[in-house]
Scaffold this motif. Structure first.
Motif, PDB file in Angstrom:
ATOM      1  N   MET A  10       0.827  -1.207   0.000  1.00 25.24           N
ATOM      2  CA  MET A  10       0.000   0.000   0.000  1.00 25.24           C
ATOM      3  C   MET A  10       0.862   1.259   0.000  1.00 25.24           C
ATOM      4  O   MET A  10       1.867   1.341   0.714  1.00 25.24           O
ATOM      5  CB  MET A  10      -0.944  -0.015   1.197  1.00 25.24           C
ATOM      6  CG  MET A  10      -1.988  -1.107   1.113  1.00 25.24           C
ATOM      7  SD  MET A  10      -3.152  -1.142   2.496  1.00 25.24           S
ATOM      8  CE  MET A  10      -2.120  -1.876   3.767  1.00 25.24           C
ATOM      9  N   LEU A  11       0.429   2.223  -0.793  1.00 18.31           N
ATOM     10  CA  LEU A  11       1.099   3.523  -0.899  1.00 18.31           C
ATOM     11  C   LEU A  11       0.083   4.589  -0.505  1.00 18.31           C
ATOM     12  O   LEU A  11      -0.681   5.077  -1.343  1.00 18.31           O
ATOM     13  CB  LEU A  11       1.601   3.738  -2.334  1.00 18.31           C
ATOM     14  CG  LEU A  11       2.499   2.628  -2.908  1.00 18.31           C
ATOM     15  CD1 LEU A  11       2.761   2.878  -4.388  1.00 18.31           C
ATOM     16  CD2 LEU A  11       3.808   2.551  -2.136  1.00 18.31           C
ATOM     17  N   PRO A  12       0.013   4.955   0.787  1.00 17.71           N
ATOM     18  CA  PRO A  12      -1.051   5.838   1.255  1.00 17.71           C
ATOM     19  C   PRO A  12      -0.711   7.329   1.181  1.00 17.71           C
ATOM     20  O   PRO A  12       0.404   7.747   1.442  1.00 17.71           O
ATOM     21  CB  PRO A  12      -1.213   5.408   2.721  1.00 17.71           C
ATOM     22  CG  PRO A  12       0.155   4.942   3.126  1.00 17.71           C
ATOM     23  CD  PRO A  12       0.785   4.364   1.889  1.00 17.71           C
ATOM     24  N   ASP A  13      -1.708   8.094   0.777  1.00 14.78           N
ATOM     25  CA  ASP A  13      -1.695   9.553   0.890  1.00 14.78           C
ATOM     26  C   ASP A  13      -3.027   9.907   1.541  1.00 14.78           C
ATOM     27  O   ASP A  13      -4.042  10.068   0.863  1.00 14.78           O
ATOM     28  CB  ASP A  13      -1.556  10.194  -0.489  1.00 14.78           C
ATOM     29  CG  ASP A  13      -1.653  11.712  -0.445  1.00 14.78           C
ATOM     30  OD1 ASP A  13      -1.731  12.293   0.660  1.00 14.78           O
ATOM     31  OD2 ASP A  13      -1.658  12.339  -1.533  1.00 14.78           O
ATOM     32  N   ARG A  14      -3.041   9.986   2.885  1.00 13.90           N
ATOM     33  CA  ARG A  14      -4.299  10.029   3.631  1.00 13.90           C
ATOM     34  C   ARG A  14      -5.025  11.371   3.523  1.00 13.90           C
ATOM     35  O   ARG A  14      -6.222  11.455   3.802  1.00 13.90           O
ATOM     36  CB  ARG A  14      -4.036   9.680   5.093  1.00 13.90           C
ATOM     37  CG  ARG A  14      -3.557   8.239   5.267  1.00 13.90           C
ATOM     38  CD  ARG A  14      -3.069   7.980   6.673  1.00 13.90           C
ATOM     39  NE  ARG A  14      -4.117   8.166   7.648  1.00 13.90           N
ATOM     40  CZ  ARG A  14      -3.906   8.583   8.891  1.00 13.90           C
ATOM     41  NH1 ARG A  14      -2.688   8.879   9.300  1.00 13.90           N
ATOM     42  NH2 ARG A  14      -4.925   8.713   9.725  1.00 13.90           N
ATOM     43  N   GLY A  15      -4.332  12.404   3.135  1.00  7.68           N
ATOM     44  CA  GLY A  15      -4.985  13.679   2.888  1.00  7.68           C
ATOM     45  C   GLY A  15      -5.835  14.167   4.046  1.00  7.68           C
ATOM     46  O   GLY A  15      -5.389  14.236   5.193  1.00  7.68           O
TER      47      GLY A  15
END
Length: 296
Positions: free
Chosen positions: A100-105
């Motif tokens: 997983m490559l998260p960008d939770r913003g």
């Protein structure tokens, strides 16, 4: 009512056909799905018990679409609107395992929970992802304390070894000891990393809070339940036909477990029944992309 606080994001799920070929093209199928561990739990639980989601999304098309999708599952959705809606790229290999490559913003921007959002909640579930970042981390801790002070129960999910390593093992254990959740969910790797359960036995020093029941999932192998003051016991996982994507399986398990745990009709084998319902719920997502079922 079950409350779930945490992330609501867009998952971009990539089913890779064969090994990734660095520096060139690799064949794949790409799917866009609602994601976020907390939102997934809420979606899977809503068909089993009254459920409310608490979180933050952007005031943007992605945020509006995700809220509408989650509401469509019967979830009572309460969100603040700030920043930019987050997204996660989820790479799925041939064995169904995820990278997983998260960008939770905006998910990290939840600041304060109005009293009305907590009214009627008898249990609050929070994935550990929600502790990683501010102001959502402080908001999650405060909400858990308020629900417990009002007589409710609570649960945490260890979320991922990557997140725990970044947050700090000892820091998480100290926070869990302070919050003393009724339940703590973890998979085998997370449980071992935290020293909660290693090779089916309680870890050195009994790292978990004294009043917390630890539920350790282990894929196709039996789930172990470690109840305070009792010997750990296991609940077998029924065979599953097709496993293509593990995304959301742990969230689905937590949803089924919590719905059963909160069901007043449970008999004396309540925790075993809860785990069995969790297994049935998790099995429904294993052949579909992301945190979805074939019927979604």
């Amino acid at each position: 009512m079950l409350g779930v606080l945490g992330d609501l994001v867009e998952d971009v799920v990539v089913w890779v056909d064969g090994p990734l070929r660095h520096g060139t093209d690799s064949d794949a199928q790409v799917f866009r799905r609602r994601g976020g561990s907390a939102a997934n739990v809420a979606a899977f639980a809503a068909g089993q018990c009254p459920t409310r989601f608490l979180g933050c999304v952007g005031d943007d098309p992605a945020g509006h679409g995700l809220v509408a999708e989650l509401t469509g599952h019967g979830v009572d959705v309460r969100v603040a609107r700030r920043g930019r809606t987050g997204s996660i790229v989820v790479l799925i290999d041939d064995a169904g395992e995820r990278t997983m490559l998260p960008d939770r913003g905006a998910a990290t921007l939840l600041e304060g929970v109005p009293d009305a959002w907590l009214d009627g909640l008898t249990h609050l579930h929070v994935p550990a992802y929600s502790f990683d970042g501010e102001p959502v981390g402080s908001t999650a801790v405060e909400a858990l304390r308020r629900v417990r002070a009002a007589g409710g129960t609570s649960s945490l999910d260890a979320s991922s070894t990557g997140m725990l390593d970044r947050f700090g093992r000892e820091r998480f254990l100290a926070l869990a000891a302070d919050l003393a959740p009724t339940l703590l969910f973890a998979n085998r790797e997370e449980s071992a990393y935290l020293g909660l359960l290693v090779d089916g036995r309680p870890g050195p020093g009994r790292a978990r809070p004294a009043a917390t029941t630890v539920v350790t999932k282990s894929g196709a192998e039996a789930t172990t339940i470690d109840v305070p003051g009792e010997a750990p016991f296991t609940v077998p996982v029924p065979p599953v036909g097709e496993v293509r994507d593990l995304t959301g399986a742990g969230d689905a398990f937590a949803a089924g477990f919590l719905a059963a745990f909160l069901d007043g009709r449970l008999t004396g084998g309540g925790l075993r029944e809860a785990a069995a319902r969790g297994h049935r719920c998790a099995a429904r997502v294993l052949a579909s992309p992301g945190a979805s079922c074939a019927s979604d």
